[in-house]
Design a protein around this motif. Structure first.
Motif, PDB file in Angstrom:
ATOM      1  N   GLU A 151       0.808  -1.231   0.000  1.00 32.81           N
ATOM      2  CA  GLU A 151       0.000   0.000   0.000  1.00 32.81           C
ATOM      3  C   GLU A 151       0.836   1.273   0.000  1.00 32.81           C
ATOM      4  O   GLU A 151       0.343   2.340   0.362  1.00 32.81           O
ATOM      5  N   LEU A 152       2.092   1.180  -0.390  1.00 31.21           N
ATOM      6  CA  LEU A 152       2.893   2.409  -0.470  1.00 31.21           C
ATOM      7  C   LEU A 152       2.352   3.340  -1.559  1.00 31.21           C
ATOM      8  O   LEU A 152       2.283   4.554  -1.369  1.00 31.21           O
ATOM      9  N   CYS A 153       1.931   2.784  -2.695  1.00 30.95           N
ATOM     10  CA  CYS A 153       1.364   3.645  -3.749  1.00 30.95           C
ATOM     11  C   CYS A 153       0.041   4.241  -3.298  1.00 30.95           C
ATOM     12  O   CYS A 153      -0.257   5.401  -3.607  1.00 30.95           O
ATOM     13  N   VAL A 154      -0.740   3.457  -2.553  1.00 30.72           N
ATOM     14  CA  VAL A 154      -2.016   3.962  -2.037  1.00 30.72           C
ATOM     15  C   VAL A 154      -1.753   5.142  -1.103  1.00 30.72           C
ATOM     16  O   VAL A 154      -2.360   6.214  -1.235  1.00 30.72           O
ATOM     17  N   ARG A 155      -0.804   4.954  -0.194  1.00 32.68           N
ATOM     18  CA  ARG A 155      -0.498   6.005   0.788  1.00 32.68           C
ATOM     19  C   ARG A 155       0.121   7.221   0.119  1.00 32.68           C
ATOM     20  O   ARG A 155      -0.207   8.362   0.437  1.00 32.68           O
ATOM     21  N   ALA A 156       1.038   6.985  -0.834  1.00 35.49           N
ATOM     22  CA  ALA A 156       1.712   8.110  -1.491  1.00 35.49           C
ATOM     23  C   ALA A 156       0.722   8.925  -2.316  1.00 35.49           C
ATOM     24  O   ALA A 156       0.733  10.157  -2.278  1.00 35.49           O
ATOM     25  N   SER A 157      -0.134   8.245  -3.056  1.00 38.86           N
ATOM     26  CA  SER A 157      -1.085   8.968  -3.909  1.00 38.86           C
ATOM     27  C   SER A 157      -2.083   9.755  -3.051  1.00 38.86           C
ATOM     28  O   SER A 157      -2.415  10.897  -3.368  1.00 38.86           O
ATOM     29  N   ARG A 158      -2.527   9.138  -1.999  1.00 33.61           N
ATOM     30  CA  ARG A 158      -3.521   9.794  -1.137  1.00 33.61           C
ATOM     31  C   ARG A 158      -2.883  10.899  -0.288  1.00 33.61           C
ATOM     32  O   ARG A 158      -3.366  12.028  -0.262  1.00 33.61           O
ATOM     33  N   ASP A 159      -1.767  10.581   0.370  1.00 32.88           N
ATOM     34  CA  ASP A 159      -1.232  11.495   1.395  1.00 32.88           C
ATOM     35  C   ASP A 159      -0.233  12.505   0.852  1.00 32.88           C
ATOM     36  O   ASP A 159      -0.095  13.586   1.421  1.00 32.88           O
ATOM     37  N   VAL A 160       0.468  12.179  -0.223  1.00 32.21           N
ATOM     38  CA  VAL A 160       1.476  13.106  -0.760  1.00 32.21           C
ATOM     39  C   VAL A 160       0.966  13.784  -2.040  1.00 32.21           C
ATOM     40  O   VAL A 160       1.000  15.002  -2.159  1.00 32.21           O
ATOM     41  N   ASP A 161       0.460  12.976  -2.975  1.00 31.89           N
ATOM     42  CA  ASP A 161       0.042  13.529  -4.265  1.00 31.89           C
ATOM     43  C   ASP A 161      -1.362  14.135  -4.212  1.00 31.89           C
ATOM     44  O   ASP A 161      -1.735  14.913  -5.089  1.00 31.89           O
ATOM     45  N   GLY A 162      -2.132  13.757  -3.183  1.00 35.36           N
ATOM     46  CA  GLY A 162      -3.499  14.270  -3.067  1.00 35.36           C
ATOM     47  C   GLY A 162      -4.408  13.830  -4.203  1.00 35.36           C
ATOM     48  O   GLY A 162      -5.312  14.557  -4.608  1.00 35.36           O
TER      49      GLY A 162
END
Ligand code: FES
Length: 246
Positions: A151-162
């Motif tokens: 879930e690193l892509c899930v977290r990055a897209s949600r929390d960093v990329d918005g």
């Protein structure tokens, strides 16, 4: 003067600050504990269990367990190596990880950790799941066969990329990565090659197009040095064997 707080990891004194986990304190001291879903730029996720250590006799995830004075922590012992090998063996058969045919080979954390824990061959019967490849995006390829649900892509897209481009659907053995569009295609999203989510995949599930094999297999990050020496931070700058920063 008060003494620096510390715990003992494999016989070595590891200092820590309040709020640090065992993983964070070990990394700060230059000690490698194998991991896959942990990334120092994100809050711990605690899902892959590869980072298991034995703390005062109990096996626990080092990426989520707060460091505390007086802990005696074991990591580099055969008992844990065997558990980690078992986890890696399950991850390999649950997806379709064909290393010799993967563009990420030599720069893949899953492969590198498997080597580190001594997993040289699969152990369980392969599931051979039928999973699609999504080549609909002009710059990024998604190969669901290689997803380990960190879930690193899930977290990055949600929390960093918005952007919230990715999600995990289903539970247990049915859990799988999806793209958050009606047709489930990456090409229908505003995903960009510059997104953090495009940089964090520890396997070859998210691949940048147009840069394949920039570094020949055999000369890549983990071909040159094992993951306990290189670590995972360097991987971010040489994540696909397509660029070299020597
Ligand atoms: Fe700790 Fe995945 S790295 S559970």
């Amino acid at each position: 003067m008060s003494e620096e707080q510390h715990f003992i990891l494999d016989g070595r004194r590891i200092p820590f600050e309040d709020g640090q986990t065992i993983m964070e304190a070990a990394r700060a001291a230059g000690v490698y504990i194998p991991h896959l879903c942990f990334n120092p730029e994100f809050a711990p996720h605690g899902s892959c269990r590869v980072c298991l250590v034995k703390v005062n006799g109990r096996v626990q995830a080092s990426c989520t367990l707060p460091a505390a004075a007086g802990q005696t922590v074991l990591s580099d012992i055969e008992e844990l190596r065997e558990i980690r090998r078992g986890i890696l063996q399950m991850l390999f058969v649950e997806g379709n990880h064909v290393c010799p045919a993967c563009e990420k080979s030599g720069a893949c954390q899953l492969q590198a950790v498997a080597y580190y824990v001594g997993m040289l061959a699969p152990h369980y019967t392969h599931f051979y799941p039928r999973r699609p490849v999504d080549a609909s995006h002009p710059d990024v390829l998604i190969d669901f066969n290689r997803c380990i649900l960190c879930e690193l892509c899930v977290r990055a897209s949600r929390d960093v990329d918005g952007k919230n481009v990715f999600a995990v659907q289903g539970r247990g053995i049915s859990a799988h990565l999806v793209i958050n569009t009606p047709a489930g295609k990456l090409g229908a999203t505003d995903f960009s090659v510059e997104d953090k989510a495009a940089q964090v995949c520890p396997t070859g599930a998210i691949l940048i197009k147009h840069q394949g094999y920039g570094i020949p297999i055999g000369q890549r990050l983990y071909d040159r040095k094992p993951i306990n020496v290189v670590g995972d931070v360097a991987q971010a700058s040489e994540s696909q064997g397509g660029r070299r920063h020597d």
